[in-house]
Design an enzyme around this catalytic site. Structure first.
Site, PDB file in Angstrom:
ATOM      1  N   ASN A   1      75.492  53.831  51.157  1.00 41.06           N
ATOM      2  CA  ASN A   1      75.928  55.237  51.237  1.00 41.06           C
ATOM      3  C   ASN A   1      75.029  56.127  52.097  1.00 41.06           C
ATOM      4  O   ASN A   1      75.486  57.084  52.700  1.00 41.06           O
ATOM      5  CB  ASN A   1      76.107  55.823  49.833  1.00 41.06           C
ATOM      6  CG  ASN A   1      74.856  55.738  48.998  1.00 41.06           C
ATOM      7  OD1 ASN A   1      73.919  55.006  49.311  1.00 41.06           O
ATOM      8  ND2 ASN A   1      74.833  56.495  47.916  1.00 41.06           N
TER       9      ASN A   1
ATOM     10  N   GLU B   1      61.193  57.773  44.027  1.00 42.55           N
ATOM     11  CA  GLU B   1      61.117  57.875  45.478  1.00 42.55           C
ATOM     12  C   GLU B   1      60.853  59.326  45.809  1.00 42.55           C
ATOM     13  O   GLU B   1      61.167  60.224  45.028  1.00 42.55           O
ATOM     14  CB  GLU B   1      62.428  57.402  46.110  1.00 42.55           C
ATOM     15  CG  GLU B   1      62.723  55.974  45.722  1.00 42.55           C
ATOM     16  CD  GLU B   1      63.664  55.237  46.647  1.00 42.55           C
ATOM     17  OE1 GLU B   1      64.835  55.624  46.705  1.00 42.55           O
ATOM     18  OE2 GLU B   1      63.212  54.270  47.293  1.00 42.55           O
TER      19      GLU B   1
END
Ligand SMILES: NC(=O)C1=CN([C@@H]2O[C@H](COP(=O)(O)OP(=O)(O)OC[C@H]3O[C@@H](n4cnc5c(N)ncnc54)[C@H](O)[C@@H]3O)[C@@H](O)[C@H]2O)C=CC1
Ligand SMILES: C[N+](C)(C)CCCC(=O)O
Length: 514
Positions: free
Chosen positions: A177, A488
């Site tokens: 994505n 992250e």
């Protein structure tokens, strides 16, 4: 606004592919593996797969999957580069990352165009993705020089210190994505900490990450520091099982995340898992309606709804249910669907034909279970004949939803918003947390105490107050519960790409107990 790339940059890109910035013109010509500073065909690439252009359904070319031998060669090449890179100071690494960020900025249009061609998302959004990508490299370039340990005083003048050291060869495995952005979110902190990385993109979107590899080389990383191996599950398994791989960072579905964790457990390798979600967006009746509506659109329709942190369960307080629903439907119907390379398109094509069918299947099932389609939910066939085999659908808003419906419980990963009425804060929190996922959550209200109380109670790693799905790279991102662990972005990611060594220093004589 950022500067557009100079035209002199385009021929370099065209050297590996025939491309213009029009849909239906790109042909894949060069190898998509990258090892030791160059594009190569895998030594054991026996199986080939086609790459599709979602906007047209056209095959753009074929590429080879890598086997065990190629994976091993990539690991050996990364190990050699790690020896050089890990000896550099943080400031030296920082300069290289800044140069890579600069090149991405310079080639923004070209990379965004490629991302749009391979993923199907609008060029408008792809540009934002590329901006987030170079910002991520800049951010970790800034942190690279700040990596430091601690000094601890001990009795008698003795002391200890800690060193934050690189892990070694890290593996990044990504979803389709946000192909380029996911690769940057993983490689930027990995390289800043002194690691090497081998990256495996999704076989549906193999193209743009090789551009990132070329950019790293051009910016001055040692050959082999960032390698790309192409393939699917088998290639991913070879990577996770390789004894010389120190860490795996994975973005993808929960079932694959479970397999990655099992494989990593066998080698006691640390893992970061960024998995799926079914996040709640809670809209109280005192919200600024226009903001709440815009927030719900942002929470559901970016990248054709194929976003892990989407707020797909939109809980709306009953007093404003009607007004909110009317507005959200009106805005959803106005979303311009079509050729993703056309400037004013805001929703392009879904990733693949099977995925499109899966998303439409969820809508059929929702209707069977009693939900009402308030708008969209049908295939969309653009007028332009070249787009007629593309994977388009109309974004969908579902009303009359209940918590036990499949569309409310399972991740659809498409442009489908479910609206759920609620009455009280206590009730909505109970319902919002009643899921195995825990990636994100959002609240719209003008009551600041309630806003903070609600996000404190949400079982989710990434919470938004009065906005949704913005992603400054300074903020740690990651899940609770089955949505994974590790983070992250933000300073937090540095911990997941490094290990702590403690050095205990004796300044006196050794007092033996024996
Ligand atoms: N939390 C997050 O940041 C994100 C999560 N996702 C999740 O990813 C899913 C969609 O992406 P997909 O690519 O379909 O997911 P997926 O889990 O099928 O594949 C992800 C990656 O893992 C690889 N892979 C598959 N099986 C493997 C195995 N046994 N060993 C090693 N690697 C393997 C694939 O080739 C691909 O590169 C959605 O469910 C979504 O929730 C997607 C994007 C972001
Ligand atoms: C960039 N953002 C926040 C819209 C999505 C990032 C997470 C993902 O890869 O799905």
């Amino acid at each position: 606004m950022l500067p557009r790339p100079s035209l002199s940059l385009l021929p370099r890109f065209c050297a590996f592919a025939t491309m213009s910035s029009k849909t239906s013109t790109f042909h894949l010509q060069q190898p998509l593996n990258y090892r030791a500073g160059a594009r190569i065909q895998p030594v054991d690439g026996s199986h080939s797969e086609e790459v599709y252009e979602p906007a047209t359904g056209r095959v753009m070319g074929k590429f080879l999957f890598s086997g065990e031998k190629e994976v091993d060669l990539a690991v050996q090449s990364a190990k050699a580069a790690f020896k050089i890179w890990s000896q550099k100071s943080g400031m030296e690494r920082s300069r290289v990352l800044l140069e890579a960020a600069r090149i991405i900025r310079e080639r923004r249009e070209e990379i965004a165009t490629m991302e749009t061609i391979n993923n199907g998302k609008s060029i408008f959004e792809a540009r934002v993705d590329i901006d987030i990508s170079w910002q991520c490299l800049e951010y970790y370039a800034g942190l690279a020089g700040a990596i430091a340990g601690q000094h601890v005083q001990l009795p008698g003048g003795s002391f200890a210190y800690t060193r934050r050291e690189a892990l070694g060869v890290c593996v990044g495995i990504g979803a389709w994505n946000y192909p380029f952005q996911i690769a940057c979110w993983k490689s930027a902190p990995a390289l800043a900490c002194g690691n090497a990385m081998i990256y495996k993109p999704s076989p549906l979107t193999p193209i743009s990450v090789v551009m990132l590899a070329e950019i790293f080389t051009q910016a001055g990383v040692p050959n082999g520091l960032f390698n790309v191996v192409q393939g699917g599950a088998a290639t991913g398994q070879f990577l996770c099982q390789h004894r010389d791989v120190a860490k795996v960072s994975f973005t993808g579905s929960v079932p694959t995340g479970i397999k990655i964790m099992e494989m990593s457990a066998k080698g006691i390798k640390p893992v970061t898992l960024e998995l799926g979600g079914k996040s709640p967006l809670i809209i109280f009746s005192d919200s600024v309606l226009e903001n709440a509506v815009n927030g719900a659109l942002m929470a559901n329709f970016l990248t054709q709804g194929e976003v892990c942190c989407n707020g797909t369960r939109v809980f709306v307080q009953r007093e404003i249910l009607e007004a909110f629903t009317e507005e959200v439907v009106k805005h959803t119907q106005k979303i311009k669907i079509g050729d993703p390379l056309v400037e004013d398109t805001r929703m392009g094509a879904l990733i693949s034909r099977p995925h499109l069918e899966r998303v439409l299947g969820f809508i059929t099932q929702a209707k069977e279970q009693g939900a009402k389609v308030l708008c969209g939910g049908e295939l969309y066939v653009p007028d332009d004949p070249k787009l007629k085999n593309g994977y388009y659908m109309q974004p969908c808003v579902l009303g009359d939803c209940r918590d036990d419906m499949t569309c409310v419980k399972e991740e659809i990963f498409g442009p489908v918003m479910s609206i759920l009425p609620f009455d009280t804060e206590e009730e909505v929190l109970e319902r919002a947390n009643n899921t195995t996922f825990g990636l994100a959550g959002g609240v719209f209200t003008r009551d600041i105490q309630r806003a903070h109380r609600v996000v404190a109670a949400l079982q989710a790693g990434m919470c938004f107050i009065n906005n949704y799905n913005i992603s400054p790279v300074e903020l740690p991102f990651g899940g609770y519960k089955m949505s994974g662990f590790g983070r992250e972005n933000g300073q937090a990611a540095m911990e997941y790409y490094s290990q702590l060594k403690t050095v205990c220093v004796e300044m006196g004589d050794v007092e033996s107990v024996f």
